[in-house]
Scaffold this motif. Structure first.
Motif, PDB file in Angstrom:
ATOM      1  N   GLU A 297       3.386 -14.155  21.892  1.00 45.40           N
ATOM      2  CA  GLU A 297       2.531 -14.634  21.249  1.00 45.40           C
ATOM      3  C   GLU A 297       2.757 -16.364  21.072  1.00 45.40           C
ATOM      4  O   GLU A 297       1.599 -17.047  21.339  1.00 45.40           O
ATOM      5  N   SER A 298       3.985 -16.582  21.427  1.00 48.19           N
ATOM      6  CA  SER A 298       4.167 -18.230  21.245  1.00 48.19           C
ATOM      7  C   SER A 298       3.575 -18.788  22.463  1.00 48.19           C
ATOM      8  O   SER A 298       2.827 -19.788  22.609  1.00 48.19           O
ATOM      9  N   PHE A 299       3.894 -18.286  23.649  1.00 44.20           N
ATOM     10  CA  PHE A 299       3.198 -18.777  25.011  1.00 44.20           C
ATOM     11  C   PHE A 299       1.731 -18.633  24.893  1.00 44.20           C
ATOM     12  O   PHE A 299       0.985 -19.708  25.276  1.00 44.20           O
TER      13      PHE A 299
ATOM     14  N   HIS B   9      -0.315 -28.232  18.424  1.00 45.22           N
ATOM     15  CA  HIS B   9       0.032 -27.607  19.621  1.00 45.22           C
ATOM     16  C   HIS B   9       1.864 -27.940  18.881  1.00 45.22           C
ATOM     17  O   HIS B   9       2.709 -26.766  18.978  1.00 45.22           O
ATOM     18  N   ALA B  10       2.420 -28.998  18.836  1.00 42.68           N
ATOM     19  CA  ALA B  10       3.481 -29.365  18.359  1.00 42.68           C
ATOM     20  C   ALA B  10       4.187 -28.465  17.162  1.00 42.68           C
ATOM     21  O   ALA B  10       5.120 -28.059  17.153  1.00 42.68           O
ATOM     22  N   VAL B  11       3.142 -28.348  16.144  1.00 44.40           N
ATOM     23  CA  VAL B  11       3.645 -27.902  14.896  1.00 44.40           C
ATOM     24  C   VAL B  11       3.659 -26.260  15.010  1.00 44.40           C
ATOM     25  O   VAL B  11       4.741 -25.856  14.540  1.00 44.40           O
ATOM     26  N   VAL B  12       2.560 -25.762  15.897  1.00 49.05           N
ATOM     27  CA  VAL B  12       2.614 -24.272  15.855  1.00 49.05           C
ATOM     28  C   VAL B  12       4.113 -24.050  16.730  1.00 49.05           C
ATOM     29  O   VAL B  12       4.637 -22.941  16.536  1.00 49.05           O
TER      30      VAL B  12
ATOM     31  N   ASP C  92       6.875 -21.336  16.004  1.00 50.83           N
ATOM     32  CA  ASP C  92       7.042 -20.012  16.462  1.00 50.83           C
ATOM     33  C   ASP C  92       8.515 -19.953  17.234  1.00 50.83           C
ATOM     34  O   ASP C  92       8.746 -18.775  17.244  1.00 50.83           O
ATOM     35  N   VAL C  93       8.914 -21.090  17.582  1.00 52.15           N
ATOM     36  CA  VAL C  93      10.242 -21.132  18.137  1.00 52.15           C
ATOM     37  C   VAL C  93      11.344 -20.796  16.889  1.00 52.15           C
ATOM     38  O   VAL C  93      12.048 -19.884  17.028  1.00 52.15           O
ATOM     39  N   TYR C  94      11.081 -21.313  15.747  1.00 54.51           N
ATOM     40  CA  TYR C  94      11.621 -20.985  14.514  1.00 54.51           C
ATOM     41  C   TYR C  94      11.730 -19.602  14.096  1.00 54.51           C
ATOM     42  O   TYR C  94      12.707 -18.841  13.876  1.00 54.51           O
ATOM     43  N   GLY C  95      10.504 -19.060  14.152  1.00 63.05           N
ATOM     44  CA  GLY C  95      10.261 -17.602  14.071  1.00 63.05           C
ATOM     45  C   GLY C  95      11.175 -16.644  15.178  1.00 63.05           C
ATOM     46  O   GLY C  95      11.623 -15.589  14.631  1.00 63.05           O
ATOM     47  N   VAL C  96      11.179 -16.929  16.160  1.00 57.99           N
ATOM     48  CA  VAL C  96      11.898 -16.338  17.223  1.00 57.99           C
ATOM     49  C   VAL C  96      13.497 -16.372  17.051  1.00 57.99           C
ATOM     50  O   VAL C  96      14.006 -15.318  17.159  1.00 57.99           O
TER      51      VAL C  96
END
Length: 206
Positions: free
Chosen positions: A59-61, A74-77, A81-85
């Motif tokens: 999903e992040s990709f 893009h940077a915010v999302v 996303d990285v934090y979510g992973v």
């Protein structure tokens, strides 16, 4: 800060700390020198957690490709996303690094980074192997399942206080939990109860 918010922040900090403990192969709250024995409970959820983590990465990709023309968004999302992973991996790491712990006088029942219940062995009146796949809410009963399954049931002579994820407290006299090796934990519990003197936990059915 309200109690629910404080507990949410504390939970996330414990999850992130668990990542470091996982990498360094350490376990929280286990004192081998004091005779503590650890009993894992994360094996049954490993495939599910790795699958969810993979979905989050995909999903992040996908979001990265869709938002490539909007650099700020893009940077915010990407950060979110990285934090979510990291949190997803950390939740599993918390289950691995925070096993159930049996000491000389208590069983510490845990569920990742958000539940840690200490049960004095002197309160345990019965313990039995009992594999259950459904758990209806009931007064005085605490279910701590892994992948919707519990494998051991403890009956208590007096209630203990369970503190929920957001700080809600309630008294419980029956605790159902899961262990990767339930027979090993059952045997160890019976041995400890016998050593305390006079306890005769029921065998129950597998």
């Amino acid at each position: 800060m309200p109690t629910p918010a404080r507990r949410l922040v504390g939970h996330e900090l414990r999850v992130l700390a668990s990542l470091l403990m996982w990498v360094t192969r350490r376990r929280h709250g286990v004192r081998p020198a004091a005779g503590d024995r650890a009993f894992g409970h994360a094996r049954g959820q490993a495939a599910i957690m790795y699958g969810l983590t993979f979905v989050c990465v995909v999903e992040s990709f996908g979001m990265s490709v869709l938002l490539r023309h909007w650099p700020t968004l893009h940077a915010v999302v990407l950060v979110v996303d990285v934090y979510g992973v990291l949190l997803m991996i950390g939740i599993h790491a918390a289950s691995v690094t925070r096993p159930h712990v049996l000491s000389r006088d208590a069983l510490r029942v845990r569920q990742g980074a958000h539940r840690d219940l200490r049960i004095p062995l002197e309160l345990v009146s019965a313990v039995r192997a009992e594999r259950l796949f459904t758990h209806e809410a009931a007064d005085g009963v605490l279910a701590v399942p892994v992948a919707s399954t519990t494998s051991l049931t403890l009956e208590l002579a007096r209630p203990v206080t369970d503190v929920g994820f957001l700080g809600k407290r309630r008294e419980v006299t029956t605790v159902r939990l899961h262990a990767d090796e339930p027979d090993r934990l059952l045997t160890a519990l019976r041995d400890h109860l016998t050593a305390l003197g006079g306890h005769r936990p029921h065998a129950g059915a597998n």
